[in-house]
Design a protein around this motif. Structure first.
Motif, PDB file in Angstrom:
ATOM      1  N   ARG A  31       0.844  -1.198   0.000  1.00 25.37           N
ATOM      2  CA  ARG A  31       0.000   0.000   0.000  1.00 25.37           C
ATOM      3  C   ARG A  31       0.879   1.248   0.000  1.00 25.37           C
ATOM      4  N   VAL A  76     -11.057  -1.054  -0.082  1.00 29.49           N
ATOM      5  CA  VAL A  76     -10.977  -1.175  -1.530  1.00 29.49           C
ATOM      6  C   VAL A  76     -11.110  -2.637  -1.920  1.00 29.49           C
ATOM      7  N   ARG A 115      -7.364   1.011   2.582  1.00 26.12           N
ATOM      8  CA  ARG A 115      -6.357   1.943   2.067  1.00 26.12           C
ATOM      9  C   ARG A 115      -6.604   3.319   2.693  1.00 26.12           C
ATOM     10  N   THR A 118     -18.231   3.448  -6.068  1.00 24.74           N
ATOM     11  CA  THR A 118     -17.117   3.723  -6.962  1.00 24.74           C
ATOM     12  C   THR A 118     -16.584   5.129  -6.709  1.00 24.74           C
ATOM     13  N   LEU A 156      -6.205   7.683  -3.646  1.00 19.35           N
ATOM     14  CA  LEU A 156      -7.190   6.897  -4.356  1.00 19.35           C
ATOM     15  C   LEU A 156      -7.211   7.328  -5.817  1.00 19.35           C
ATOM     16  N   THR A 157      -7.716   6.455  -6.657  1.00 17.21           N
ATOM     17  CA  THR A 157      -7.810   6.763  -8.076  1.00 17.21           C
ATOM     18  C   THR A 157      -9.247   6.586  -8.538  1.00 17.21           C
ATOM     19  N   GLU A 158      -9.572   7.287  -9.620  1.00 19.02           N
ATOM     20  CA  GLU A 158     -10.910   7.222 -10.170  1.00 19.02           C
ATOM     21  C   GLU A 158     -11.224   5.785 -10.609  1.00 19.02           C
ATOM     22  N   LEU A 184     -15.245   0.441  -3.855  1.00 16.94           N
ATOM     23  CA  LEU A 184     -15.163   0.447  -2.396  1.00 16.94           C
ATOM     24  C   LEU A 184     -16.252  -0.434  -1.819  1.00 16.94           C
ATOM     25  N   GLU A 204     -10.189  -5.345  -4.318  1.00 18.86           N
ATOM     26  CA  GLU A 204      -9.167  -5.587  -5.324  1.00 18.86           C
ATOM     27  C   GLU A 204      -9.736  -6.415  -6.478  1.00 18.86           C
ATOM     28  N   MET A 212     -11.935   3.236  -8.569  1.00 22.93           N
ATOM     29  CA  MET A 212     -11.771   2.243  -7.502  1.00 22.93           C
ATOM     30  C   MET A 212     -13.125   1.839  -6.941  1.00 22.93           C
TER      31      MET A 212
END
Length: 760
Positions: free
Chosen positions: A53, A723, A733, A458, A751-753, A757, A725, A755
């Protein structure tokens, strides 16, 4: 080791009991019956797999984009006369911002100017008079000088020349005379007595060169004439020189006095200029406390600030320089974009001074690179990353324990909990970095198991903002008091001819008065005028040319008396007081009929309708210059309308305490002011002024990553999400949050667009 294994087995039994419940499970299920428990890959109810992480140790400071600001105040204690520029107005370099009352200075300047003018006129008159008085004597002395010079050219010999000695002739008598003179007797007497300077006779035994010279009668006559004319010349010339010397001395004294008076005038003018505030930069007025006409302002106290909107600065809560020096990274996020910043440390002396004076201390940062898209008033998240560990093998922080030998975890091996020593690195409070001891995928035991629902969310991009709502009143900061202009007589107030919040035009009657004349004063002036006229008649009869100067002085006094009498007559005939400007009445003196009004007494206040704001209290100090707001109001017909306004003053971040106003000023569109202001007429005055609603979106971020609050947990001040995976496993995270509202957090980093949850 065996003891620890037994302890681990005992703990496992305890956890299994806790997971199966003790009679409370049905109630919990009833409360959360929509939640479905899962068995994610690599995760048991009491454990979590070690995974890679990004770990963060960071703080986020709320900041605002403000302009570069300069604050101005008067150099000495003054009484404020008027403000020339108001919040939101553009000003040029050198433009006047505020004037203090210069009544005393103006009076001194006026008196000194009169003295200088009188001094100049008196000297010019004196010099002309001297030149005029010297004109005839100078002509006379020239004539006398010519006479004296002519006499000097005709000056005769003082003595007659002795006759040359004749050659001896026995046939001639030594005492003979060819001039027909009397023949001297034997003793040499001519019968007329011996003349002074006579050469005697030939029998005196003297040679002709040894005899006394004979005076020339023509010289005596010339001498008398010369002395007469030369005396007149010298006396006249002396008189002229004396007068010229006096003129020279008086000129020197006049020049000294005149130069000193001009120096004093320059000093007073400079002093007057000192009590006027001018801006040193071009920009917009961004702060001004509630000072008004006639208020006393202490010297060196800032009363107005000008901001250069082209220079964009970040102001945020104080960040210690040591924190910045030790940080791995510091940057700003505005509307989802990262900007590099330059931190400006505050000198310790300045910090001590500000805190001692009770000032709030803020940090200053400058944006680097292209900041064209950044606007004054924008909300900013300043991120200070103390430490960032990317792709770090980590486990939940609460899975790591310590004993005398160091850190350890329990690795789940089937039904066993294997005591395993580990070497740890950094921790973000949620996860701890594992440098050695276990590997990726090893499941470590948790003292408390986790349960996850099947709900999925998301990470998406969106807009983030906080709602702001308040009510305000309309204020008119640019106003001037209408005063009683009547100087003479006793003025009795009768009634006002206007009302609060009513528009008046220049020349409109605002009040009626009754003036009781000062008959004794008028009689005294009339008698003085009559006596002056009689005196002029006397001087004219005695000789107008002879008394020209005295007559001129009398005529000046007569003109002044006539002016005073005319002024008194006009005041005594006054029945109304008129407005000297157009505007709206915002204050009225509490007066009753027959109240006596003093000269210059305030009657009411007329405000410039084109300079007005909706003012409101910003309790949270969240509004700042440039913020867009929506103002709701009702017009005369009680129709609800809206107008777009803009905040016209900076908040406390950008200015010193002296300029921190309790009110925020909303600048209104000029074309709507009339429609907004008419709604305040006839509705009970002050209370109706609080009919303006103000709404805004604050701390707004556009196109940023947002996460629903229900998906976020906070531990030790750190935010994290679960998150999902790609393999279906669920991993916590942590991320750096810029802020949150009632619905969402917005993400700065971590975080990224896209992802997915999972909710707990």
């Amino acid at each position: 080791m065996r003891g620890r294994r037994l302890l681990g087995l005992a703990m496992t039994a305890f956890l299994m009991t806790a997971m199966t419940g003790c009679g409370e499970a049905p109630q919990q299920a009833a409360v959360t019956e929509e939640v479905k428990l899962l068995e994610p890959v690599g995760l048991s109810g009491s454990g979590e797999a070690a995974a890679y992480r990004n770990l963060y140790d960071a703080q986020v400071y709320s900041a605002t984009v403000v302009p570069y600001v300069e604050e101005y105040g008067f150099e000495e204690d003054v009484v404020l006369d008027r403000i020339c520029a108001f919040p939101g107005e553009a000003v040029s370099r050198g433009e006047a911002l505020a004037y203090s009352s210069t009544e005393n200075l103006d009076k001194q300047i006026e008196e000194l100017q009169k003295q200088i003018e009188d001094m100049e006129a008196e000297f010019v008159e004196y010099e002309l008079q001297v030149r005029e008085d010297l004109a005839k004597p100078q002509d006379e002395v020239k004539r006398l000088e010519d006479i004296v010079e002519n006499l000097e050219r005709r000056k005769p010999a003082e003595y007659l020349a002795a006759p040359d000695k004749p050659e001896e002739d026995p046939s001639q008598s030594v005492s003979g005379s060819d001039a027909g003179g009397q023949m001297p007797d034997e003793s040499g007497d001519t019968g007329e007595g011996e003349k002074p300077g006579s050469s005697g006779n030939a029998s005196d035994g003297l040679e002709p060169g040894d005899r006394e010279p004979t005076p020339n009668p023509a010289y005596r006559e010339w001498e008398q004439e010369y002395n007469y004319w030369n005396g007149r010349y010298r006396i006249t010339d002396h008189g002229i020189n004396t007068a010229l010397l006096q003129l020279e001395q008086k000129t020197a004294l006049y020049e000294l006095d005149h130069a000193y008076a001009l120096q004093q005038m320059a000093f007073l003018q400079e002093k007057k200029n000192d009590v006027t505030i001018h801006t040193h930069i071009e920009g917009n007025v961004v702060a001004m406390p509630g000072y008004g006409y006639g208020d006393r302002v202490q010297g060196e106290t800032p009363i107005v600030a000008v901001g250069d909107l082209g220079q964009k600065i970040l102001k945020c809560d104080y960040i210690n320089r040591k924190t910045v020096a030790a940080a791995e990274d510091i940057y700003a996020v505005i509307d989802g974009l990262r900007y590099e910043v330059e931190y400006v440390p505050m000198e310790s002396e300045e910090y001590t001074r500000l805190t001692t004076q009770g000032e709030e201390v803020y940090s200053t940062l400058y944006l680097e690179g292209d900041a064209e898209a950044v606007n004054i008033g924008d909300y900013v998240a300043v991120v200070v990353v103390n430490r960032r560990q990317e792709h770090a093998l980590s486990v939940p922080a609460d899975a790591v324990h310590k004993d005398d030998t160091g850190s350890y975890v329990y690795v789940l091996d089937g039904e066993e909990n294997v005591y395993t020593s580990v070497r740890t690195g950094m921790s973000d409070g949620v996860y701890t970095e594992i440098l050695s001891g276990i590997g990726e995928g090893d499941v470590v035991r948790l003292d408390q198991g986790r349960q996850y629902s099947d709900q999925r969310l998301t990470v998406e991009r969106g807009n983030f903002y906080s709602d702001f709502s308040a009510s305000g009143i309309m204020i008119y900061p640019s106003s001037v008091a209408a005063q009683n202009p009547i100087s003479h007589g006793t003025v009795y107030f009768q009634e006002f001819r206007t009302a609060m919040y009513q528009h008046v035009e220049k020349g409109d009657v605002i009040a009626t008065v009754r003036v009781a004349a000062d008959e004794i004063g008028m009689q005294r002036l009339t008698l003085q005028l009559q006596r002056q006229l009689e005196r002029v008649q006397d001087l004219t009869a005695q000789g107008e040319e002879k008394n020209k100067k005295a007559i001129e002085d009398r005529m000046k006094a007569i003109a002044k008396l006539q002016e005073q009498i005319e002024e008194l007559s006009q005041d005594y005939q006054t029945t109304v007081i008129r407005a000297d400007r157009s505007g709206i009445v915002i204050w009225m003196q509490d007066l009753e009929k027959e109240d006596i009004l003093q000269k210059d007494q305030y009657l009411l206040e007329i405000a410039d309708e084109n300079t007005c704001y909706v003012a409101l209290k910003d309790e949270g100090n969240v509004l700042s210059y440039g913020n867009q707001v929506t103002v709701t109001y009702r017009n005369r017909e009680e129709e609800e309308r809206t107008a777009q306004g803009v905040v016209a003053n900076v908040n406390s971040l950008a200015v010193s305490r002296a300029l921190q106003s309790e009110y925020t000023y909303i600048l209104l569109p000029s074309e709507l002011i009339g429609d907004m202001s008419v709604g305040t007429e006839g509705w009970g005055g002050w209370w109706n002024r609080a009919r303006f609603g103000v709404e805004a979106r604050l701390r707004e971020m556009e196109h940023v990553l947002v996460v629903p609050r229900r998906a976020v947990r906070e531990i030790n001040g750190q935010t994290y999400v679960n998150v999902v995976e790609a393999d279906g496993s669920i991993v916590r995270r942590s991320f750096i949050a810029g802020g949150y509202d009632k619905s969402n957090y917005w993400v700065v980093e971590g975080l990224t667009e896209g992802m997915v949850l999972c909710l707990e």
